[in-house]
Design an enzyme around this catalytic site. Structure first.
Site, PDB file in Angstrom:
ATOM      1  N   HIS A  64      76.842  72.258  22.251  1.00  0.00           N
ATOM      2  CA  HIS A  64      77.579  71.113  21.711  1.00  0.00           C
ATOM      3  C   HIS A  64      77.152  69.846  22.423  1.00  0.00           C
ATOM      4  CE1 HIS A  64      79.997  72.893  24.963  1.00  0.00           C
ATOM      5  NE2 HIS A  64      80.417  71.674  25.250  1.00  0.00           N
ATOM      6  N   ASN A 104      76.380  69.395  28.415  1.00  0.00           N
ATOM      7  CA  ASN A 104      76.374  70.136  29.669  1.00  0.00           C
ATOM      8  C   ASN A 104      75.651  71.460  29.461  1.00  0.00           C
ATOM      9  OD1 ASN A 104      77.962  68.222  31.127  1.00  0.00           O
ATOM     10  ND2 ASN A 104      79.774  68.967  30.066  1.00  0.00           N
TER      11      ASN A 104
HETATM   12  P1  5GP Z   1      82.081  71.500  27.910  1.00  0.00           P
HETATM   13  O1  5GP Z   1      83.040  71.524  29.097  1.00  0.00           O
HETATM   14  O2  5GP Z   1      81.639  72.903  27.573  1.00  0.00           O
HETATM   15  O3  5GP Z   1      80.946  70.541  28.031  1.00  0.00           O
HETATM   16  O4  5GP Z   1      82.934  70.941  26.687  1.00  0.00           O
HETATM   17  C1  5GP Z   1      83.858  71.723  25.991  1.00  0.00           C
HETATM   18  C2  5GP Z   1      84.829  70.790  25.331  1.00  0.00           C
HETATM   19  O5  5GP Z   1      85.554  71.530  24.366  1.00  0.00           O
HETATM   20  C3  5GP Z   1      85.861  70.177  26.282  1.00  0.00           C
HETATM   21  O6  5GP Z   1      85.745  68.758  26.291  1.00  0.00           O
HETATM   22  C4  5GP Z   1      87.202  70.657  25.721  1.00  0.00           C
HETATM   23  O7  5GP Z   1      88.210  69.677  25.784  1.00  0.00           O
HETATM   24  C5  5GP Z   1      86.856  71.027  24.299  1.00  0.00           C
HETATM   25  N1  5GP Z   1      87.681  72.080  23.742  1.00  0.00           N
HETATM   26  C6  5GP Z   1      88.045  73.241  24.347  1.00  0.00           C
HETATM   27  N2  5GP Z   1      88.793  73.999  23.522  1.00  0.00           N
HETATM   28  C7  5GP Z   1      88.892  73.302  22.356  1.00  0.00           C
HETATM   29  C8  5GP Z   1      89.556  73.564  21.115  1.00  0.00           C
HETATM   30  O8  5GP Z   1      90.173  74.606  20.897  1.00  0.00           O
HETATM   31  N3  5GP Z   1      89.435  72.611  20.150  1.00  0.00           N
HETATM   32  C9  5GP Z   1      88.754  71.454  20.339  1.00  0.00           C
HETATM   33  N4  5GP Z   1      88.714  70.580  19.336  1.00  0.00           N
HETATM   34  N5  5GP Z   1      88.117  71.170  21.498  1.00  0.00           N
HETATM   35  C10 5GP Z   1      88.193  72.085  22.494  1.00  0.00           C
END
Ligand code: 5GP
Ligand code: ZN
Length: 120
Positions: free
Chosen positions: A106, A93
């Site tokens: 990521h 994203n």
């Molecule tokens: P985005 O929404 O930015 O594409 O993805 C961020 C991802 O990070 C989400 O799927 C969320 O569940 C994950 N995430 C958020 N905080 C943490 C954390 O403290 N540890 C881990 N392992 N994943 C996290």
């Protein structure tokens, strides 16, 4: 304490995970890349592949980042193979409107179930 990348940002969750300051279920890591399980998995296998270097998103990549991207995709391919996945989805994203909530580059790798298209 684990080594911190020169670009480490103390207020960035994924910089802190890469540095070992916050625990994560790490499935692969090397000098450039860390792959760990998403804390809220959306599929039986749901991992996040990040560079140790802080970049906010794909939008911050440059033409000089080919080796970094190769390392990220090699790591994801290895994790998928180790998990026995024959089919999976990789996505990143870019920006809040797309769903980005953590502003450290990521790639999500999801697998182990059927998926629909297009995403919501
Ligand atoms: P985005 O929404 O930015 O594409 O993805 C961020 C991802 O990070 C989400 O799927 C969320 O569940 C994950 N995430 C958020 N905080 C943490 C954390 O403290 N540890 C881990 N392992 N994943 C996290
Ligand atoms: Zn970061």
């Amino acid at each position: 304490m684990a080594d911190r990348d020169a670009t480490y940002q103390a207020d960035c969750l994924f910089c802190r995970i890469a540095a070992g300051d916050i625990p994560a279920d790490i499935v692969f890591d090397d000098e450039k890349v860390v792959v760990f399980r998403d804390i809220h998995p959306k599929a039986p296998t749901h991992v996040l592949a990040i560079p140790r270097r802080h970049l906010a998103s794909v939008a911050d990549l440059t033409d000089a980042d080919g080796d970094l991207l190769a390392a990220l995709f090699s790591a994801m391919r290895r994790v998928a193979e180790d998990a026995g996945l024959g089919s999976y989805r990789i996505l990143s994203n870019v920006g809040a409107e797309s769903g980005q909530s953590v502003f450290h580059l990521h790639f999500h790798l999801l697998g182990g179930r059927s998926m629909s298209w297009p995403p919501g």
